[in-house]
Enzyme design. Structure first.
Site, mmCIF file in Angstrom:
data_model
loop_
_atom_site.group_PDB
_atom_site.id
_atom_site.type_symbol
_atom_site.label_atom_id
_atom_site.label_comp_id
_atom_site.label_asym_id
_atom_site.label_seq_id
_atom_site.Cartn_x
_atom_site.Cartn_y
_atom_site.Cartn_z
ATOM 1 N N PHE A 190 38.108 43.237 28.584
ATOM 2 C CA PHE A 190 36.681 43.538 28.582
ATOM 3 C C PHE A 190 36.037 43.387 29.955
ATOM 4 O O PHE A 190 34.980 43.959 30.226
ATOM 5 C CB PHE A 190 35.955 42.659 27.549
ATOM 6 C CG PHE A 190 35.588 41.276 28.014
ATOM 7 C CD1 PHE A 190 34.307 40.999 28.467
ATOM 8 C CD2 PHE A 190 36.496 40.237 27.960
ATOM 9 C CE1 PHE A 190 33.944 39.717 28.863
ATOM 10 C CE2 PHE A 190 36.153 38.958 28.357
ATOM 11 C CZ PHE A 190 34.868 38.690 28.814
ATOM 12 N N LYS A 191 36.696 42.665 30.847
ATOM 13 C CA LYS A 191 36.132 42.483 32.186
ATOM 14 C C LYS A 191 36.006 43.811 32.938
ATOM 15 O O LYS A 191 35.189 43.944 33.844
ATOM 16 C CB LYS A 191 36.996 41.508 32.988
ATOM 17 C CG LYS A 191 37.253 40.165 32.294
ATOM 18 C CD LYS A 191 35.980 39.393 32.043
ATOM 19 C CE LYS A 191 36.233 38.110 31.251
ATOM 20 N NZ LYS A 191 36.868 37.055 32.002
ATOM 21 N N ASP A 192 36.801 44.821 32.545
ATOM 22 C CA ASP A 192 36.688 46.137 33.187
ATOM 23 C C ASP A 192 35.313 46.759 32.993
ATOM 24 O O ASP A 192 34.854 47.544 33.831
ATOM 25 C CB ASP A 192 37.734 47.103 32.618
ATOM 26 C CG ASP A 192 39.145 46.786 33.061
ATOM 27 O OD1 ASP A 192 39.317 46.329 34.204
ATOM 28 O OD2 ASP A 192 40.073 46.994 32.261
ATOM 29 N N THR A 232 39.621 38.159 34.297
ATOM 30 C CA THR A 232 38.699 38.489 35.389
ATOM 31 C C THR A 232 39.454 38.797 36.673
ATOM 32 O O THR A 232 39.104 39.731 37.405
ATOM 33 C CB THR A 232 37.707 37.340 35.631
ATOM 34 O OG1 THR A 232 36.837 37.223 34.502
ATOM 35 C CG2 THR A 232 36.848 37.601 36.858
#
Length: 497
Positions: free
Chosen positions: A112-114, A147
């Site tokens: 989800f950090k993308d 991250t």
């Protein structure tokens, strides 16, 4: 729209300055002076838009010193066709009659950090061009797994930037470690530390305020910034996907505009769920924000008691991105709930630093409980949930998403709350193949890439090529340092004596 600091409200900077600096000089976190509100009818308009257009509209409310042309450049570049495996970018998939999963891991690093870290390099370089044109920005990152790779990939070979990532040597999955240590790019560096994520995060924060290090950077035309969610430029893109999810719920007929939803988020550093809180404050109708923790349940206890106490056993779990005992973004929530009293924030953060704990008053705790529900789930329950969801719903989730599912289900069973719920799905299950394979009853093996094949054969789910292709990549970074040597490691990686 100007920004102030959680620890000094006399500070007033533009969004460009806040993003370029990453963290305020005294250690506070930048926050908008006021949370913008969605205008009447604006949600209807957003429903008719693509994800990219929604992002432009929402970001424009926060980044008011960015021109429309600059926002177009940033957002179009971040979410360009082909970067994400879904045209929706953040894809909502119905799990059952009550819950849907928001798949936030369809970007280049499968996490989800993308969603934010494909955008942050564009925001940061644009912001730096407005505020510090003559300097190269050095991005320092502490990571509990996801991250680091997402930041490395986002900033790879971006002009006038260098990026350095620190991760706990024994605190990430084999796949996460491979993703980081094989990273390509001329401006990247990666270093393990002997310690946990909290050690890495505390070390990075200390470097940001180390006068000796800052002086050496200044002498060499460099300046620090951050790609962690302490940087507002990392956090603000995450608000977008919760608002977008609400729009998608309307578009699919799951809810009508104005209906409340629950949002369940597996989180350790509190940034992902804080973004949902900001979306709620902007006007998205929310019933409960469900904060899901693994065995490192410091947030669960805080939401229940109002006492934040990191003086407890640290667990290395199957959901390593949540193995955190110092939840940095909680500071931003407390700032909002205490009436933006920087004195109280300084008092609490000083106590956390000196004693490892602090407690909020009854009024603040009441405000927390009006919105948030906390729950936790150990590795045994996580594995059971992965197996159960795959068997009953034919959906394969990773270890972090499983924590979110389990805590939501326990909350729903306990309360009888039938509000439609969005569960943040934060990583592709192949990033944690060993734990996921075991949970679905696949045969065990010692080779990470053989596991990928067995997991595919067992579940029928395809492994993303960006993970399977790591098998042929060479490890570039093998350095490991002690947690008190991080500042020296930074200077060494920058070639500064």
């Amino acid at each position: 729209m100007f920004y102030t600091s959680t620890r000094d409200t006399s500070i007033k900077v533009s969004s460009s300055e806040a993003i370029a600096k990453g963290i305020s000089a005294e250690g506070g976190l930048f926050v908008p002076e006021a949370i913008p509100l969605l205008a009447p009818g604006q949600i209807d308009g957003l429903c008719a838009m693509s994800y990219i257009e929604r992002a432009k509209n929402i970001l424009a409310m926060y980044l008011t010193d960015f021109s429309q042309q600059e926002l177009d450049y940033c957002v179009n570049g971040a979410y360009a066709p082909g970067k994400f495996s879904s045209e929706k970018v953040a894809q909502l998939k119905k799990l059952n009659d009550k819950a849907s999963v928001l798949e936030l891991w369809r970007g280049p690093t499968c996490a989800f950090k993308d969603m934010a870290l494909q955008l942050l390099p564009y925001l940061l370089t644009t912001a730096a061009g407005k505020t510090v044109k003559d300097k190269t920005v050095v991005i320092l990152v502490a990571t509990s797994g996801d991250t680091g790779k997402a930041a490395l990939e986002g900033f790879k070979d971006v002009e006038k930037t260098k990026i350095m990532v620190f991760f706990p040597n024994d605190g990430v999955s084999p796949m996460q470690k491979l993703q980081m240590t094989t990273q390509e790019g001329e401006n990247v560096a990666v270093c393990a530390i002997n310690g946990n994520f909290d050690d890495a995060q505390s070390g990075v924060k200390a470097i940001f305020t180390d006068e000796k290090v800052l002086k050496k950077l200044e002498e060499n035309g460099l300046m620090f910034s951050s790609a962690n969610s302490i940087n507002w430029g990392r956090l603000v893109p995450q608000i977008v996907y919760y608002i977008s999810a609400y729009c998608e719920m309307i578009n699919s007929g799951e809810i009508k505009n104005g209906d409340k939803i629950n949002i369940a988020v597996p989180t350790g550093n509190f940034g992902n769920i804080l973004a949902a809180y900001y979306a709620m404050r902007m006007g998205i109708p929310v019933n409960r924000l469900i904060c899901a923790s693994n065995a490192n349940n410091v947030l669960t206890d805080f939401i229940e008691t109002g006492i934040y106490d990191k003086n407890r056993k640290f667990y290395t779990t199957a959901s390593p991105s949540m193995d955190i005992l110092i939840s940095s973004n909680l500071e931003r929530l407390l700032f909002e709930l205490c009436g933006r009293d920087d004195g109280k924030i300084n008092e609490w953060m000083a106590a956390l630093k000196s004693e490892g704990k602090y407690s909020v008053d009854a009024e603040i705790l009441k405000k927390i409980k009006e919105v948030f529900v906390g729950g936790c789930c150990d590795d045994t329950l996580t594995a059971q949930t992965i197996g159960k969801v795959f068997k009953e719903e034919n959906y394969l989730c990773d270890t972090h998403t499983a924590v979110g599912v389990r805590v939501y289900e326990e909350y729903a069973d306990k309360t009888g709350d039938e509000t439609k719920t969005v569960i943040a799905s934060t990583a592709n299950p192949y990033k944690f193949a060993k734990a996921v394979l075991s949970a679905v009853g696949g045969s065990e093996c010692d080779d990470e890439f053989e596991r990928l094949d067995i997991l595919r054969q067992t579940t029928g789910e395809e492994c993303p090529v960006q993970l399977s292709s790591l098998k042929t990549k060479s490890v570039r970074f093998s350095k490991c340092c002690e947690k008190d040597e991080m500042s020296n490691a930074v200077l060494s990686m920058l070639g500064i004596e």
